[in-house]
Write a protein that holds these residues in place. Structure first.
Motif, short mmCIF file in Angstrom:
data_model
loop_
_atom_site.label_atom_id
_atom_site.label_comp_id
_atom_site.label_asym_id
_atom_site.label_seq_id
_atom_site.Cartn_x
_atom_site.Cartn_y
_atom_site.Cartn_z
N TRP A 138 -25.59 -17.63 70.59
CA TRP A 138 -27.01 -17.91 70.80
C TRP A 138 -27.72 -16.56 70.68
O TRP A 138 -27.58 -15.70 71.53
CB TRP A 138 -27.22 -18.51 72.17
N ALA A 191 -31.24 -14.13 69.84
CA ALA A 191 -32.71 -14.08 69.92
C ALA A 191 -33.22 -13.19 68.80
O ALA A 191 -32.84 -12.04 68.68
CB ALA A 191 -33.15 -13.53 71.27
N TYR A 197 -37.11 -13.07 67.26
CA TYR A 197 -38.45 -13.66 67.35
C TYR A 197 -39.16 -13.59 66.02
O TYR A 197 -40.07 -12.81 65.81
CB TYR A 197 -39.24 -13.00 68.48
N TYR A 222 -37.82 -21.80 62.70
CA TYR A 222 -37.01 -22.83 63.35
C TYR A 222 -35.79 -23.13 62.47
O TYR A 222 -35.82 -24.01 61.63
CB TYR A 222 -37.84 -24.10 63.57
N HIS A 239 -30.56 -20.30 68.13
CA HIS A 239 -31.49 -19.24 67.74
C HIS A 239 -32.76 -19.36 68.57
O HIS A 239 -33.49 -20.34 68.45
CB HIS A 239 -31.80 -19.39 66.24
N GLN A 240 -33.02 -18.39 69.40
CA GLN A 240 -34.28 -18.33 70.13
C GLN A 240 -35.28 -17.64 69.20
O GLN A 240 -35.19 -16.44 68.95
CB GLN A 240 -34.13 -17.57 71.44
N TYR A 241 -36.22 -18.42 68.66
CA TYR A 241 -37.09 -17.89 67.61
C TYR A 241 -38.50 -17.56 68.08
O TYR A 241 -39.27 -16.94 67.34
CB TYR A 241 -37.15 -18.85 66.41
N VAL A 243 -40.89 -16.61 71.87
CA VAL A 243 -40.86 -16.38 73.32
C VAL A 243 -42.29 -16.40 73.86
O VAL A 243 -43.24 -15.99 73.18
CB VAL A 243 -40.14 -15.05 73.64
N ASP A 246 -40.21 -20.82 75.85
CA ASP A 246 -39.51 -20.20 74.73
C ASP A 246 -39.13 -21.32 73.78
O ASP A 246 -38.94 -22.46 74.19
CB ASP A 246 -38.26 -19.47 75.20
N ARG A 247 -39.00 -21.02 72.51
CA ARG A 247 -38.62 -22.02 71.50
C ARG A 247 -37.27 -21.65 70.92
O ARG A 247 -36.99 -20.49 70.66
CB ARG A 247 -39.66 -22.08 70.40
N ASN A 248 -36.44 -22.68 70.73
CA ASN A 248 -35.09 -22.49 70.24
C ASN A 248 -34.75 -23.50 69.16
O ASN A 248 -35.18 -24.65 69.22
CB ASN A 248 -34.07 -22.66 71.37
N TRP A 278 -31.32 -25.22 67.81
CA TRP A 278 -29.97 -25.35 68.35
C TRP A 278 -29.13 -26.21 67.45
O TRP A 278 -29.51 -27.32 67.09
CB TRP A 278 -30.05 -25.95 69.75
#
Length: 69
Positions: free
Chosen positions: A11, A13, A15, A19, A39-41, A43, A57-59, A61
């Motif tokens: 996982w 990060a 930014y 997506y 992927h945390q894309y 914050v 936060d947007r992820n 997955w």
């Protein structure tokens, strides 16, 4: 499923507001394949639903998130 059978999962990060777990993947494309990436894309994004505002936060997955037995 036996816990010994679970794959290693990454996982990361980054930014970049993309997506995806494959576009812009910062490592070799042969690593963590087969549904083993998160992927945390984004914050601290503000979103409003039915009058309430949240900071999230947007992820993206593509991996298992739980073991159900």
């Amino acid at each position: 499923m036996d816990r010994r059978d679970l794959p290693e999962i990454l996982w990361y990060a980054r930014y970049d507001d993309v997506y995806s777990t494959t576009k812009g993947f910062p490592y070799a494309s042969t690593l963590y394949t087969g549904h083993r990436r998160g992927h945390q894309y984004a914050v601290n994004k503000k979103v409003t639903h039915t009058g309430g505002t949240l900071t999230i936060d947007r992820n993206a997955w593509d991996a298992p998130v739980a073991i159900v037995s």
